[in-house]
Design an enzyme around this catalytic site. Sequence first.
Site: not given
Length: 271
Positions: A82, A84, A181
């Site tokens: 997706e 965003l 991370d």
Amino acid sequence: MTQDMIAQAAAQLLGADLAGWHPVSGGDLNRVLRLRLISGEEVIAKTGPDPRGEAAMLIAIRDAGVPAPRVLGASAEVLVMEALEKAGGLSSIGWQELGAALRRLHQVPGIAYGWERDFAFGKVAIRNAPLPSWPEFWAERRLLAELSALPSAFARRLERLARDLPQRLPAALTPVLLHGDLWSGNVLAADGRLSGIIDPACYCGHGEVDLAMLSLFGSPGAAFFSGYGRLEPEAEDRRPIYQLWPAIVHLRLFGGGYAGLLDGLLRQAGV
């Protein structure tokens, strides 16, 4: 793979027709494209060391109730997810949302220190095979993992610190899900609010690891901690120990300009 091959492979994974694509800036280690499908939908396609492994990480993060891209498809070559919203940085409310989201992530217990498979930051392997204690994991899988590739003076100091970790890190903490991370570039915002976190390198360990990474090149601030909650008093002493791993990675990937960072963190850690 060329960028066009990545785009075509992503469209094939989705069983969709491709209207166009363009590269997305910001990825230092992987190629990232934004695809426009004939349907009008836009998605993100990226390469990486293990697209299927990264897909599993994103699913784990979303299952924790933390905003992250929905996985649309993954193969050995490409991850499709997706797209965003992304526009600007976090407002005070957004930082509070990030703190609360990270707290939810760190409430997901793991069964061991580590992860079911290894990962990588470019040429730097992320070794995740479980070990029985947290100090042992942090020493063997993180601080000492790249020893042979580091200048000998750094290697000797890291070895001294590793021997002392049983006295400096908790041995029996419950392992929790980590992003692995978490820096500002992997946090997306739109209109000041949190859109999601991306580019994980998940494993299970001490939640302070994510907080240390987030504060390595900046400061989360009071709004973040109002969402996350208070830290243990010893967290400040442990922070440079946890920041050493990303410093090692940066030195290995981007060169001697990060030697000063590694040296400074070792000094803060007392070695």
